[in-house]
Write a protein that holds these residues in place. Structure first.
Motif, mmCIF file in Angstrom:
data_model
loop_
_atom_site.group_PDB
_atom_site.id
_atom_site.type_symbol
_atom_site.label_atom_id
_atom_site.label_comp_id
_atom_site.label_asym_id
_atom_site.label_seq_id
_atom_site.Cartn_x
_atom_site.Cartn_y
_atom_site.Cartn_z
ATOM 1 N N ILE A 292 7.880 5.280 2.533
ATOM 2 C CA ILE A 292 7.926 4.045 1.745
ATOM 3 C C ILE A 292 9.074 3.171 2.242
ATOM 4 O O ILE A 292 8.932 1.955 2.403
ATOM 5 C CB ILE A 292 8.073 4.360 0.242
ATOM 6 C CG1 ILE A 292 6.808 5.049 -0.277
ATOM 7 C CG2 ILE A 292 8.358 3.089 -0.551
ATOM 8 C CD1 ILE A 292 6.937 5.599 -1.687
ATOM 9 N N GLY A 293 10.220 3.780 2.509
ATOM 10 C CA GLY A 293 11.369 3.034 3.026
ATOM 11 C C GLY A 293 11.067 2.362 4.353
ATOM 12 O O GLY A 293 11.423 1.206 4.564
ATOM 13 N N VAL A 294 10.402 3.067 5.251
ATOM 14 C CA VAL A 294 10.019 2.478 6.543
ATOM 15 C C VAL A 294 9.072 1.304 6.309
ATOM 16 O O VAL A 294 9.205 0.247 6.944
ATOM 17 C CB VAL A 294 9.388 3.542 7.470
ATOM 18 C CG1 VAL A 294 8.717 2.901 8.677
ATOM 19 C CG2 VAL A 294 10.446 4.544 7.913
ATOM 20 N N ALA A 295 8.109 1.464 5.395
ATOM 21 C CA ALA A 295 7.170 0.374 5.101
ATOM 22 C C ALA A 295 7.908 -0.849 4.558
ATOM 23 O O ALA A 295 7.611 -1.989 4.947
ATOM 24 C CB ALA A 295 6.109 0.847 4.108
ATOM 25 N N LEU A 296 8.879 -0.631 3.672
ATOM 26 C CA LEU A 296 9.648 -1.754 3.119
ATOM 27 C C LEU A 296 10.506 -2.414 4.193
ATOM 28 O O LEU A 296 10.621 -3.641 4.249
ATOM 29 C CB LEU A 296 10.504 -1.282 1.953
ATOM 30 C CG LEU A 296 9.739 -0.782 0.719
ATOM 31 C CD1 LEU A 296 10.705 -0.281 -0.347
ATOM 32 C CD2 LEU A 296 8.832 -1.856 0.157
ATOM 33 N N LEU A 297 11.120 -1.611 5.054
ATOM 34 C CA LEU A 297 11.930 -2.152 6.140
ATOM 35 C C LEU A 297 11.064 -3.002 7.082
ATOM 36 O O LEU A 297 11.418 -4.137 7.417
ATOM 37 C CB LEU A 297 12.595 -1.013 6.916
ATOM 38 C CG LEU A 297 13.539 -1.429 8.027
ATOM 39 C CD1 LEU A 297 14.868 -1.899 7.447
ATOM 40 C CD2 LEU A 297 13.779 -0.265 8.982
ATOM 41 N N LEU A 298 9.917 -2.464 7.488
ATOM 42 C CA LEU A 298 9.016 -3.195 8.389
ATOM 43 C C LEU A 298 8.455 -4.444 7.713
ATOM 44 O O LEU A 298 8.342 -5.498 8.341
ATOM 45 C CB LEU A 298 7.878 -2.293 8.858
ATOM 46 C CG LEU A 298 8.273 -1.142 9.773
ATOM 47 C CD1 LEU A 298 7.070 -0.242 10.045
ATOM 48 C CD2 LEU A 298 8.875 -1.663 11.067
ATOM 49 N N GLY A 299 8.113 -4.304 6.433
ATOM 50 C CA GLY A 299 7.620 -5.472 5.706
ATOM 51 C C GLY A 299 8.664 -6.564 5.611
ATOM 52 O O GLY A 299 8.359 -7.746 5.759
ATOM 53 N N GLY A 300 9.904 -6.184 5.384
ATOM 54 C CA GLY A 300 10.987 -7.166 5.329
ATOM 55 C C GLY A 300 11.212 -7.866 6.652
ATOM 56 O O GLY A 300 11.571 -9.042 6.699
ATOM 57 N N VAL B 125 0.804 -1.221 0.000
ATOM 58 C CA VAL B 125 0.000 0.000 0.000
ATOM 59 C C VAL B 125 0.842 1.278 0.000
ATOM 60 O O VAL B 125 0.484 2.256 -0.676
ATOM 61 C CB VAL B 125 -0.982 -0.020 1.195
ATOM 62 C CG1 VAL B 125 -1.682 1.306 1.365
ATOM 63 C CG2 VAL B 125 -2.009 -1.130 0.995
ATOM 64 N N ALA B 126 1.943 1.291 0.712
ATOM 65 C CA ALA B 126 2.726 2.530 0.855
ATOM 66 C C ALA B 126 3.125 3.153 -0.479
ATOM 67 O O ALA B 126 2.869 4.336 -0.700
ATOM 68 C CB ALA B 126 3.947 2.287 1.742
ATOM 69 N N PRO B 127 3.735 2.410 -1.408
ATOM 70 C CA PRO B 127 4.125 3.067 -2.657
ATOM 71 C C PRO B 127 2.927 3.475 -3.517
ATOM 72 O O PRO B 127 3.034 4.360 -4.359
ATOM 73 C CB PRO B 127 4.979 2.033 -3.389
ATOM 74 C CG PRO B 127 4.927 0.799 -2.608
ATOM 75 C CD PRO B 127 4.229 1.051 -1.321
ATOM 76 N N ALA B 128 1.786 2.831 -3.295
ATOM 77 C CA ALA B 128 0.601 3.171 -4.082
ATOM 78 C C ALA B 128 -0.059 4.456 -3.595
ATOM 79 O O ALA B 128 -0.669 5.175 -4.372
ATOM 80 C CB ALA B 128 -0.414 2.028 -4.023
ATOM 81 N N LEU B 129 0.083 4.755 -2.297
ATOM 82 C CA LEU B 129 -0.651 5.878 -1.722
ATOM 83 C C LEU B 129 0.193 7.110 -1.430
ATOM 84 O O LEU B 129 -0.359 8.160 -1.123
ATOM 85 C CB LEU B 129 -1.343 5.438 -0.427
ATOM 86 C CG LEU B 129 -2.438 4.382 -0.570
ATOM 87 C CD1 LEU B 129 -3.037 4.061 0.776
ATOM 88 C CD2 LEU B 129 -3.493 4.819 -1.561
ATOM 89 N N MET B 130 1.505 6.979 -1.480
ATOM 90 C CA MET B 130 2.337 8.130 -1.115
ATOM 91 C C MET B 130 3.588 8.188 -1.975
ATOM 92 O O MET B 130 3.982 7.193 -2.563
ATOM 93 C CB MET B 130 2.698 8.071 0.363
ATOM 94 C CG MET B 130 3.506 6.852 0.762
ATOM 95 S SD MET B 130 3.783 6.704 2.520
ATOM 96 C CE MET B 130 2.203 6.175 3.109
#
Length: 165
Positions: free
Chosen positions: A72-80, A61-66
């Motif tokens: 986006i980097g925080v979302a990718l880090l947390l997702g990883g 969702v992060a790259p799609a909405l912002m």
């Protein structure tokens, strides 16, 4: 996602910046492996799985909405971080619940389904993105990922995670 992220795509990143952004998933995975035991102690074993559901949805969702690269980097880090937590929790649960003589077959089936679904999801996502657009598909897949919380809250309880001990 590369065409979406790298200029002239909507995020407008350079190729090296996109690479660094993707690298955050790997860094998150390493952190997740080290943080699995503390997370299980602090939040319970089930949340090693729950955090992966949350993080994977964020990665969609992060790259799609912002367009804020920091978020986006925080979302990718947390997702990883969630991937190793799920893997460790699921492997430990299998080890406790599955009889020794069946563990090899159950693990092989689990891996076949998980790797096969990853490939099928990529194919479905690519085909849907051609029809609906990548932003729509990222949001849709994020929502579908978060819908896993329905069975998670109902069936993945701390009691289930502790069985076999």
């Amino acid at each position: 996602m590369g065409n979406f992220a790298v200029a002239p795509g909507p995020l407008g990143l350079s190729a090296p910046t996109y690479g660094v952004l993707l690298m955050l998933i790997s860094i998150g995975s390493i952190l997740g492996a080290f943080l699995t035991a503390p997370v299980q102690r602090w939040l319970g074993r089930r949340w090693a799985i729950g955090l992966n559901i949350l993080g994977n949805g964020l990665m969609f969702v992060a790259p799609a909405l912002m367009h804020n690269l920091w978020l986006i980097g925080v979302a990718l880090l947390l997702g990883g971080m969630g991937g190793p937590m799920w893997t460790i929790a699921a492997a430990a649960l299998q080890g406790r619940l599955i009889p020794t003589e069946l563990q090899g077959r159950v693990n092989a089936t689990y891996r076949l389904l998980s790797i096969g679904m990853a490939a099928a999801g990529s194919l479905a996502g690519g085909l849907l993105a051609q029809v609906l657009g990548l932003r729509t598909v990222l949001i849709l897949f994020g929502i579908l990922t978060w819908l896993q919380f329905i069975p998670f809250f109902r069936f993945v309880t701390e009691d289930v995670m502790m069985r076999g001990q």
